[in-house]
Design a protein around this motif. Sequence first.
Motif, mmCIF file in Angstrom:
data_model
loop_
_atom_site.group_PDB
_atom_site.id
_atom_site.type_symbol
_atom_site.label_atom_id
_atom_site.label_comp_id
_atom_site.label_asym_id
_atom_site.label_seq_id
_atom_site.Cartn_x
_atom_site.Cartn_y
_atom_site.Cartn_z
ATOM 1 N N ILE A 1 0.821 -1.169 -0.199
ATOM 2 C CA ILE A 1 0.079 -0.066 -0.063
ATOM 3 C C ILE A 1 0.871 1.364 -0.004
ATOM 4 O O ILE A 1 0.666 2.208 -0.749
ATOM 5 N N ALA A 2 1.722 1.229 0.613
ATOM 6 C CA ALA A 2 2.556 2.469 0.833
ATOM 7 C C ALA A 2 3.506 2.896 -0.440
ATOM 8 O O ALA A 2 3.247 3.973 -0.946
ATOM 9 N N VAL A 3 3.937 1.716 -1.309
ATOM 10 C CA VAL A 3 4.157 1.923 -2.501
ATOM 11 C C VAL A 3 3.275 2.603 -3.485
ATOM 12 O O VAL A 3 3.354 3.386 -4.380
ATOM 13 N N ALA A 4 2.216 1.826 -3.473
ATOM 14 C CA ALA A 4 1.123 2.194 -4.292
ATOM 15 C C ALA A 4 0.650 3.668 -4.164
ATOM 16 O O ALA A 4 0.425 4.478 -4.933
ATOM 17 N N GLU A 5 0.816 4.244 -2.653
ATOM 18 C CA GLU A 5 0.389 5.596 -2.335
ATOM 19 C C GLU A 5 1.658 6.680 -3.202
ATOM 20 O O GLU A 5 1.234 7.708 -3.735
ATOM 21 N N ASP A 6 3.026 6.078 -2.994
ATOM 22 C CA ASP A 6 3.829 6.927 -3.557
ATOM 23 C C ASP A 6 3.757 6.906 -5.148
ATOM 24 O O ASP A 6 3.889 7.897 -5.899
ATOM 25 N N CYS A 7 3.377 5.867 -5.923
ATOM 26 C CA CYS A 7 3.482 6.111 -7.254
ATOM 27 C C CYS A 7 2.287 6.335 -7.743
ATOM 28 O O CYS A 7 2.123 6.506 -8.842
ATOM 29 N N GLY A 8 1.121 6.579 -7.028
ATOM 30 C CA GLY A 8 -0.366 6.959 -7.525
ATOM 31 C C GLY A 8 -1.100 5.742 -7.861
ATOM 32 O O GLY A 8 -2.252 5.887 -8.024
ATOM 33 N N MET A 9 -0.533 4.690 -7.965
ATOM 34 C CA MET A 9 -1.431 3.336 -8.296
ATOM 35 C C MET A 9 -2.616 3.065 -7.202
ATOM 36 O O MET A 9 -3.510 2.331 -7.444
ATOM 37 N N ILE A 10 -2.351 3.646 -6.147
ATOM 38 C CA ILE A 10 -3.334 3.619 -4.798
ATOM 39 C C ILE A 10 -4.642 4.046 -5.652
ATOM 40 O O ILE A 10 -5.725 3.683 -4.886
ATOM 41 N N VAL A 11 -4.666 5.048 -6.352
ATOM 42 C CA VAL A 11 -5.888 5.616 -7.102
ATOM 43 C C VAL A 11 -6.667 4.635 -7.836
ATOM 44 O O VAL A 11 -7.773 4.450 -7.488
ATOM 45 N N PRO A 12 -5.965 4.071 -8.975
ATOM 46 C CA PRO A 12 -7.025 2.760 -9.584
ATOM 47 C C PRO A 12 -7.203 1.728 -8.242
ATOM 48 O O PRO A 12 -8.165 1.016 -8.550
ATOM 49 N N ILE A 13 -6.300 1.280 -7.610
ATOM 50 C CA ILE A 13 -6.478 0.229 -6.621
ATOM 51 C C ILE A 13 -7.662 0.522 -5.655
ATOM 52 O O ILE A 13 -8.525 0.007 -5.416
ATOM 53 N N GLY A 14 -7.578 1.856 -5.173
ATOM 54 C CA GLY A 14 -8.575 2.282 -4.400
ATOM 55 C C GLY A 14 -10.040 2.149 -5.124
ATOM 56 O O GLY A 14 -11.194 1.934 -4.346
ATOM 57 N N ASN A 15 -10.088 2.567 -6.413
ATOM 58 C CA ASN A 15 -11.256 2.528 -7.093
ATOM 59 C C ASN A 15 -11.688 0.912 -7.421
ATOM 60 O O ASN A 15 -13.155 0.737 -7.221
ATOM 61 N N TRP A 16 -10.743 0.300 -7.429
ATOM 62 C CA TRP A 16 -11.053 -1.149 -7.401
ATOM 63 C C TRP A 16 -11.581 -1.822 -6.140
ATOM 64 O O TRP A 16 -12.903 -2.331 -6.291
ATOM 65 N N VAL A 17 -11.268 -1.513 -5.128
ATOM 66 C CA VAL A 17 -11.684 -1.606 -3.948
ATOM 67 C C VAL A 17 -13.287 -1.036 -3.623
ATOM 68 O O VAL A 17 -14.150 -1.924 -3.383
ATOM 69 N N LEU A 18 -13.416 0.058 -4.060
ATOM 70 C CA LEU A 18 -14.835 0.820 -4.138
ATOM 71 C C LEU A 18 -15.652 -0.071 -4.924
ATOM 72 O O LEU A 18 -16.852 -0.278 -4.378
ATOM 73 N N ASN A 19 -15.325 -0.333 -6.277
ATOM 74 C CA ASN A 19 -16.293 -1.055 -6.983
ATOM 75 C C ASN A 19 -16.582 -2.383 -6.465
ATOM 76 O O ASN A 19 -17.698 -2.804 -6.415
ATOM 77 N N THR A 20 -15.432 -2.945 -5.929
ATOM 78 C CA THR A 20 -15.773 -4.374 -5.561
ATOM 79 C C THR A 20 -16.762 -4.403 -4.110
ATOM 80 O O THR A 20 -17.506 -5.338 -4.155
ATOM 81 N N ALA A 21 -16.449 -3.773 -3.363
ATOM 82 C CA ALA A 21 -17.250 -3.491 -2.340
ATOM 83 C C ALA A 21 -19.016 -3.115 -2.682
ATOM 84 O O ALA A 21 -19.823 -3.631 -2.139
ATOM 85 N N CYS A 22 -18.956 -2.208 -3.669
ATOM 86 C CA CYS A 22 -20.285 -1.848 -3.982
ATOM 87 C C CYS A 22 -21.024 -3.130 -4.478
ATOM 88 O O CYS A 22 -22.227 -3.349 -4.498
ATOM 89 N N LYS A 23 -20.269 -3.836 -5.489
ATOM 90 C CA LYS A 23 -20.820 -5.045 -6.203
ATOM 91 C C LYS A 23 -21.305 -5.903 -5.095
ATOM 92 O O LYS A 23 -22.407 -6.631 -5.170
#
Length: 279
Positions: free
Chosen positions: A76-98
């Motif tokens: 997660i820390a590396v994902a935050e640094d490189c910006g990948m946390i944004v698409p990963i976070g959106n995946w989490v949001l979508n999976t939770a909503c599903k």
Amino acid sequence: AKAAGRNTSRLFDPKTQAAVTLRADLEAALRTALEEEQFVLYLQPQISEDVRVTGAEALIRWQHPTRGLVMPGEFIAVAEDCGMIVPIGNWVLNTACKQLALWASQPAFAHMTIAVNVSAKQFHQHDFVEQVLDALSRHGAHASGLKIEITESMLIANVDDVIVRMEELQHHGVGFAMDDFGTGYSSLTYLKRLPLDVLKIDQSFVRDVLVDSNDAAIANMIVALANSMGLSVIAEGVETVEQMQHLARHGCHAYQGYLFSKPVPVERFEASLADFLKP
Ligand code: C2E
Ligand code: CA
Ligand code: CA
Ligand code: CA
């Protein structure tokens, strides 16, 4: 590298170089993980004082094809640094909503909430509110089932902007919890301005609540503060009945921790709940 002067030698430091390469590898691997759907959402039950499961916190895992199950602490820390946390976070949001939408038609699950962790960088994206509302409507999930866990770290930047976004989402029915409360740059001034529903007592205060009077004082203070502000309070990292009883005596009404369950895949969450509900 031998010819390099003292000032430039760091650039060729084999250790630094290895770290840079590892990081670049991890970034690339995170991209692949998204494309190839290697992320998995685990759920950890949230328990009310009468020991009912009221919902779950969604916690991401990375099912790596060769390295096995990778925990969020490793990426997660590396994902935050490189910006990948944004698409990963959106995946989490979508999976939770599903998941919320799937549960809506099952009486035992229809009232469950799912709490999603959102990182500061994700929250501060200009289209964050839109991304949340899109995820809800795309899957036909009810907004009141979605809880967003924020942290004090996202208040360092523009608090007014954070409040506007929270109010907009709250207006649609989305709830908010303050995660790890008391471990960051907390300010009681912000606390009264943020449209929160829940304070989460960090597990660092719960762990030694029975043996460390300072931890007990802080945990009790958070419970009292939440209760008198009309907020709910969830204690995290509850591992023993004694910890739960102590917190209950001081007015805590909701719990999360290994005492009840570790985070588990959705199917296991559903199955253990079905067991739980059997007469
Ligand atoms: P967190 O949000 O504070 O989540 C609670 C962590 O405590 C989880 O670790 C959970 O498995 C662990 N835990 C729960 N009950 C107990 C207990 O009784 N004892 C102990 N010792 N630990 C317990 P996990 O799943 O490894 O997640 C670590 C952190 O990674 C999370 O801390 C959160 O900050 C971050 N994270 C996880 N999923 C996501 C995500 O989807 N998005 C973002 N942005 N961050 C995430
Ligand atoms: Ca959390
Ligand atoms: Ca937490
Ligand atoms: Ca934490």
